[in-house]
Scaffold this motif. Sequence first.
Motif, short mmCIF file in Angstrom:
data_model
loop_
_atom_site.label_atom_id
_atom_site.label_comp_id
_atom_site.label_asym_id
_atom_site.label_seq_id
_atom_site.Cartn_x
_atom_site.Cartn_y
_atom_site.Cartn_z
N ASP A 4 0.81 -1.22 0.00
CA ASP A 4 0.00 0.00 0.00
C ASP A 4 0.85 1.27 0.00
O ASP A 4 0.38 2.34 -0.38
N ASN A 5 2.12 1.14 0.40
CA ASN A 5 3.04 2.29 0.31
C ASN A 5 3.92 2.18 -0.94
O ASN A 5 4.78 3.01 -1.14
N ASP A 6 3.69 1.13 -1.75
CA ASP A 6 4.47 0.88 -2.98
C ASP A 6 5.97 1.02 -2.68
O ASP A 6 6.71 1.72 -3.41
N LEU A 7 6.43 0.35 -1.64
CA LEU A 7 7.81 0.50 -1.18
C LEU A 7 8.78 -0.21 -2.10
O LEU A 7 8.44 -1.19 -2.77
N PHE A 8 9.99 0.27 -2.11
CA PHE A 8 11.10 -0.39 -2.79
C PHE A 8 11.80 -1.24 -1.73
O PHE A 8 12.39 -0.73 -0.78
N LEU A 9 11.71 -2.55 -1.91
CA LEU A 9 12.37 -3.48 -0.98
C LEU A 9 13.57 -4.11 -1.68
O LEU A 9 13.54 -4.38 -2.88
N THR A 10 14.62 -4.38 -0.90
CA THR A 10 15.69 -5.22 -1.39
C THR A 10 15.79 -6.43 -0.44
O THR A 10 15.02 -6.52 0.52
N TYR A 11 16.69 -7.38 -0.75
CA TYR A 11 16.87 -8.44 0.24
C TYR A 11 18.32 -8.90 0.32
O TYR A 11 19.11 -8.70 -0.59
N VAL A 12 18.63 -9.47 1.50
CA VAL A 12 19.91 -10.17 1.69
C VAL A 12 19.56 -11.56 2.21
O VAL A 12 19.01 -11.72 3.30
N ILE A 13 19.88 -12.55 1.40
CA ILE A 13 19.46 -13.93 1.73
C ILE A 13 20.64 -14.89 1.70
O ILE A 13 20.45 -16.10 1.73
N ILE A 14 21.86 -14.33 1.64
CA ILE A 14 23.07 -15.16 1.55
C ILE A 14 24.02 -14.78 2.68
O ILE A 14 24.22 -13.59 2.97
N ASN A 15 24.60 -15.80 3.32
CA ASN A 15 25.59 -15.53 4.36
C ASN A 15 26.91 -15.18 3.70
O ASN A 15 27.23 -15.69 2.63
N PRO A 16 27.70 -14.30 4.36
CA PRO A 16 28.95 -13.87 3.69
C PRO A 16 29.91 -15.03 3.46
O PRO A 16 29.97 -15.96 4.26
N GLN A 17 30.61 -14.97 2.34
CA GLN A 17 31.64 -16.00 2.08
C GLN A 17 32.69 -15.92 3.18
O GLN A 17 33.09 -14.84 3.58
N ALA A 18 33.09 -17.07 3.63
CA ALA A 18 34.22 -17.17 4.57
C ALA A 18 34.78 -18.57 4.35
O ALA A 18 35.55 -18.77 3.42
N ASP A 19 34.30 -19.54 5.14
CA ASP A 19 34.69 -20.94 4.90
C ASP A 19 33.42 -21.70 4.51
O ASP A 19 32.62 -22.08 5.36
N ARG A 20 33.23 -21.89 3.20
CA ARG A 20 32.00 -22.53 2.71
C ARG A 20 31.96 -24.03 3.04
O ARG A 20 30.93 -24.68 2.83
N SER A 21 33.09 -24.59 3.56
CA SER A 21 33.04 -26.01 3.95
C SER A 21 32.42 -26.17 5.34
O SER A 21 32.18 -27.28 5.79
N LYS A 22 32.18 -25.05 6.01
CA LYS A 22 31.57 -25.10 7.36
C LYS A 22 30.20 -24.42 7.33
O LYS A 22 30.00 -23.46 6.57
N SER A 23 29.30 -24.90 8.17
CA SER A 23 27.96 -24.31 8.20
C SER A 23 28.02 -22.95 8.92
O SER A 23 29.07 -22.57 9.45
N ALA A 24 26.88 -22.25 8.91
CA ALA A 24 26.85 -20.86 9.39
C ALA A 24 27.34 -20.75 10.84
O ALA A 24 28.16 -19.88 11.16
N HIS A 25 26.85 -21.62 11.73
CA HIS A 25 27.20 -21.47 13.15
C HIS A 25 28.63 -21.94 13.45
O HIS A 25 29.18 -21.63 14.50
N ALA A 26 29.22 -22.71 12.51
CA ALA A 26 30.54 -23.30 12.77
C ALA A 26 31.69 -22.44 12.25
O ALA A 26 32.86 -22.83 12.32
N GLN A 27 31.37 -21.23 11.75
CA GLN A 27 32.44 -20.32 11.33
C GLN A 27 33.22 -19.87 12.58
O GLN A 27 32.70 -19.95 13.69
N ALA A 28 34.46 -19.37 12.37
CA ALA A 28 35.30 -18.96 13.51
C ALA A 28 34.53 -17.99 14.41
O ALA A 28 34.60 -18.08 15.64
N ASP A 29 33.79 -17.07 13.79
CA ASP A 29 32.91 -16.18 14.56
C ASP A 29 31.49 -16.69 14.34
O ASP A 29 30.95 -16.59 13.23
N PRO A 30 30.84 -17.24 15.37
CA PRO A 30 29.49 -17.80 15.16
C PRO A 30 28.47 -16.74 14.76
O PRO A 30 27.38 -17.09 14.30
N HIS A 31 28.80 -15.46 14.93
CA HIS A 31 27.90 -14.39 14.49
C HIS A 31 28.45 -13.65 13.27
O HIS A 31 28.11 -12.49 13.03
N LEU A 32 29.29 -14.35 12.48
CA LEU A 32 29.72 -13.77 11.20
C LEU A 32 28.48 -13.48 10.35
O LEU A 32 28.30 -12.38 9.83
N ALA A 33 27.64 -14.49 10.18
CA ALA A 33 26.40 -14.32 9.43
C ALA A 33 25.33 -13.80 10.39
O ALA A 33 25.25 -14.23 11.55
#
Length: 496
Positions: free
Chosen positions: A142-171
Motif C-alpha cells: 500500500d506504500n508501494d515501497l522499494f524493498l531489497t533483500y539479503v538472503i546469503i551468508n557472507p563467504q568465509a569458509d563454505r566447507s563449514k555451516s553458518a554457526h561453525a564459522q570462527a565467529d558464530p555471528h559472522l552471518a
Amino acid sequence: MIPIRTGQDHIASLRDGRDVYIYGQRVADVTTHKAFRNSVRTVASFYDFQAQPGVIDTMTFASPDTGRRVNRCWQLPESYAELADRRRALETWAELHFGFMGRSPDHVASCISGMFMGIELFEAYDKKRAAALRDYYRFARDNDLFLTYVIINPQADRSKSAHAQADPHLAASVVDEDAEGLTIRGAKMLATSSIMANEVFVTCIQPLVPGDEKQAVSFAVPMNVKGLRVLSRKSFEESAVSSFDNPLSIQFDENDAVLYFDDVKVPWERVFVNQDIDMTLKQFHGTPAHVYQNYQCQIRLLVKMRFLAGLAHHIAEANGIVAFPQVRDSLGQIAAEVGLVDGLLHGMEAKGGRAGAYFVPDRHLLYSAQTLTQQLYPKVITAIRDLAGGGLIMLPSSVADFDDPLLAGLIEKTQKSPAFTPQERVKFFKLAWDALGSEFASRHVQYEMFYAGASFVARGHSYRTFDWAKCKGMVDGLMASYPTPGQPVGETAAAE
Ligand SMILES: Cc1cc2nc3c(=O)[nH]c(=O)nc-3n(C[C@H](O)[C@H](O)[C@H](O)COP(=O)(O)OP(=O)(O)OC[C@H]3O[C@@H](n4cnc5c(N)ncnc54)[C@H](O)[C@@H]3O)c2cc1C
C-alpha cells in the motif's frame, strides 16, 4: 485516497539517516552523493513513469485495501490473464533500464507477494508470524515501497555451516530475544540496490543444518534502522566519465553492498520466521516466493537480451560485416538465444498452474530458464565481443577529445563506418563497451551468473522439480514391450 507514489516521494523517503559508507566516509545523503545520485534519480523516474495517465492502467492496480494505485508487482494473479497483465507491467518497467537493474523494485516485491500467496504455510507454522507477514505485505504494497533483500551468508569458509564459522555471528544471527523482538548481529551479502531501497528483507536461502538455528530467521527492517551499516562497493556511477563515455554505468549502477547488523532490534511484528531451519527454507519453496522472484528475473533478462541483440546487429552494420555469411550465422545464433529466453518465459506462463487461489508459473520451466541463462549470458557477451573486435577499444579517451579541433579532425578522419558518422560511431562503441566490457559490464556478467545462486544450485532446482517419473515411464514402457531373458514380458527391473 492517498495519491500514487511519485519520484519525489521516493527520493524524499531515502533522506532518512541511513548509515551508508563508501571510500572511507559516511554518506550524509544518498540522494545527492555523487556515488549514488543518478541511480536514485533513475529509480525515482520509474515511479513517475507509472503514474502517467497513458500507462497507469498497464503499470498499476488499485490496492484492494486502500484503493491507492500501486505497481502491479504487488498483484497476486488468480489467472493466466492476470499473470500476463502483471508481466506486461514488469516488462515495461524493465524497458526503462534495458534490463540493467536486476534489483529494481519489482524483484523483492515479487518474492514477498509470493510468500503472501503461501500464507497458509505460515498459518500452520505460527499464527503470530503469519500475521506479521500478512501485515507487512499489505504495508509494503500500500506504500508501494522499494524493498531489497539479503538472503546469503557472507563467504568465509563454505566447507563449514553458518554457526561453525570462527565467529558464530559472522552471518546475521540472533543474539537476544525478549518481549519486544529479536536482536540481530552479523553480516549478509549482497545487498544490491540497498542504498536506494526503503526496506530490506533479511533471511537465509542457503541450506542450514542443526546448530544453525540462530541464523534461521526471516524479517524485514527499514534501511535506516538503528545499527544497520551499509558498506558499499566501488561506485561505477562515480567513476563514469560522462553520459557519452559511460551511458549505462552513469545511470543504472544499482550498487551492491555488504550489510552489517550491529545489534539491530527487530520488533516481533516484523519477524516472519524465528529460529526455524525447516521454515526458513520452506518460506521460499513451500510458497510461490522463489518462483515469483525468479520469474521477475526472466522478464527483465528478456528485455536485456533484446537490447544486447540490438547492439550485436548495430556492431555488424557499423563495421560493414553484416552481409558476411559467418556474421549472419553469429547473429542468427544470438537471435535464437533471445528466442530461447522468450520461449521459456512464455512457456512457464502458459504451463503455469494454480497454487490455492493463485496462478503460478511452471516451476520446472522457470528452473530450466535459470539454469540455461546463467550459462547463456557470458556466452552471448563473448559472442558479441567476438563480432566487435578492436572497435570496442579503438576509441577516443573521452568526449573531451572532441573539444580540441586537432583531435576532433583526427577522429573525423579515423572513425569510419558505413552506418554511422564518426561522432555516432564513437558514441555507439562507447555504449557497446559499457554493456560488454567495462567494469559495469563485468559486474553484470557476475550478476547474471550468480544472482539466483551458484550454477550447481540452479541445476539442483531443475533436478528436483523435473518430472523424472514420466520420462522413466516411457523407457520402462518400451522395455516392458519386449522380452528380457529369464523374465516374462511386462516385467522390468526399475532403478528406483
Ligand atoms: C552482482 C551480484 C549481486 C548480488 N545481489 C544479491 C542481492 O541483492 N541479495 C542477495 O541476497 N544476494 C545477492 N547476491 C549474492 C548471490 O545470491 C550469491 O553470489 C550466490 O547465491 C552464490 O553465493 P556465493 O557468491 O557465496 O558463492 P558460493 O556459494 O561461495 O559459490 C562460489 C563457487 O564455489 C563453489 N561451491 C561453493 N559451494 C559449493 C558446494 N556446496 N558444492 C560445490 N561447489 C561449491 C562453486 O564453484 C560455486 O560456483 C549477489 C551476487 C552478485 C555477484
